[in-house]
Scaffold this motif. Sequence first.
Motif: not given
Length: 659
Positions: A82, A86-87, A89-90, A111, A115-116, A119
Amino acid sequence: MSFIERSKLLKFNFSKKKLALIGMVVLILVIGWISNAEIAEETAQKNIFLLLLLMFLSVSLVFKFESIPIKISLFLKISGILFSVITIFLGIEQLASVSTKTLLFENHTAVLYGCYFIIGITALFFAISGSIPISIMGTAVIGCVFGIVNYYLLALRERPLLPEDINGVSTLKNIIAQYHFYLDHDIYEFILLLLCIALLSQFLIIKFTYVRVKSLTRIICFIFAILVPTTIYGRWNVHGVPVSINHFNMKKSMEQNGSLVNFAAVAATSGAKKPSGYSVTQLKKLSKNYSSESIDSSQVEPDVVVILGESWSNLTASKKIRTNQPVLPNLDSIGNTDMTRSGRLLVNGFGGGTSRSEFELFTGTNALYRLSESPYQSYQNKHIPNLVSNFRDQGYDTTALHTERKENWNRDSAYGDFGFTKFKDVDYFKNQPNSARKGSFMSDSVLYDETLNILNESENPQFIFCITMQTHGDYSSSNYHSKIKINEPEGTYPLAEQYLGLMNDSDQSINAFLEKLSQRKRPTAVLMFGDHTPKVETEFLSAAFEKKGKTGYYETFYKIWSNYKLASVDNVNASILSTNYLGAYFCATANIPLTGYQKYLVENAKEYPVLSISKTMDSRHRSIEYSKLENTPIIKNQSKLQYNLIFDQKNQISKFFTK
């Protein structure tokens, strides 16, 4: 207990593979530290903190802790998965933030949706491959491509990556070839970050005890991946968008929502939305008030030439800009006389948006009603009556001339649907005399020479559409030396100087062209307009548009020239128009029979001559907030007619839009 005893209990296994990974993480940290040395302290601290956190988690997961219970090990690996996703994405959003020099996510809900969404992409990869490393690396590759393309689009075009750009890969490739690129520290840092995550993924393998458990997990991931777009589309179309989408300013929309969520939101809401109160019966009743005209067979039809001037804009009109000599002496001399017209033009793009400008000209449609950024790609295979098809149906030969590739913006497909019978692009012109380059692109003169050849060799009436390229960016050609030098404002502006020099050359070319046309006996009308303003130094543009503010970035100009007396269009204050009115106004001025829809547009222009994303204005050119006009009959009817023209093909009022 000593450190050695504790290490024996944990049984660290320092393999070469793991040491290489640690080395890569440390390398990223060092490069990140160095590359952020000249960035604002707050931003640099966030970047370094992210890298430190990544290094800490990476080192923690690299080693095989045999003494750790299986449940805790599984928890750490899932957390690592995860965290990695998420990293990514960021990292994408950080890169976009650097490009726009603003902090993203004014809407914090976005945000969570981001993330959703990412993933869900990883889950789809796992459902297909059954491999966690492949899933993370696949997500990293997609993130890398998306992030870098989005970064350069923001830098060059002042807009983020949009779903419709997927259909324009060939155009994007050609555009990229027109600019000089370099990989700055932000791109390097982003790529290294993704590379580290890809390496880390090799140590996040979860061993499934039973095959059935793995199969069931893959099925669950597939269902989850399907639910992501389904829930986004359903929620954002049925229950309303939980994030604010600014269809008039996609860059601002991205700053609010982040680039990935904005991309998904636009994809989910880009379909045509039927206007409130839409009724074909009412539109047919409205259309009866505006009957289409036909050409008088007893009169000689005028030849018509439309010139889309790439990035044509009068930047030196501001008193803040002073040059060593006039930039547009010939075009500036075209004013409002019996045989010429002149005015300012508000378009719906800055630094790009050529295809939308010409689409609005041809169809009389408006970006205010959520018109696509790339309409030729979004609305392909649709029957859309327009300026070109109307000339063709009246017996005109219709030709498009462009000194770049016809595939750009899907023109090669769309132009045939629009009514062009011939389309000559760079493959034709590169073999013609006078095809020398001015700056980075072919000279405008070759277009005008070909236009004269067509006009002089044919007895049929002609409609010719020229798309110039001489004044296209990125204004850094080493083979071009501008005659124009900027005296004020103080400073060094190489891009602006080259642009102004190219505009000066275009001014001379168009003057020579018009002089030759003036010798023709056959009636000839020429419409010239700028598709958008150029993207040169920010400081120079700020000085040029100091008084006009944001509107200045969307202001170009139009000129109408003819060798016969033009008609006056009563009660239309045409000193400034928006692009959607320009085609109809030109036809009315040039004594060319109008369709019912063009008559309707001219009638509306009397009350609101400017309807654009940057400004709306009344007949006295007073600015009015668009929100105050949305429910007026004129605006509501225009949005309904645009929907009928483009989207309601089955019930399209064809007679209203054609001659």
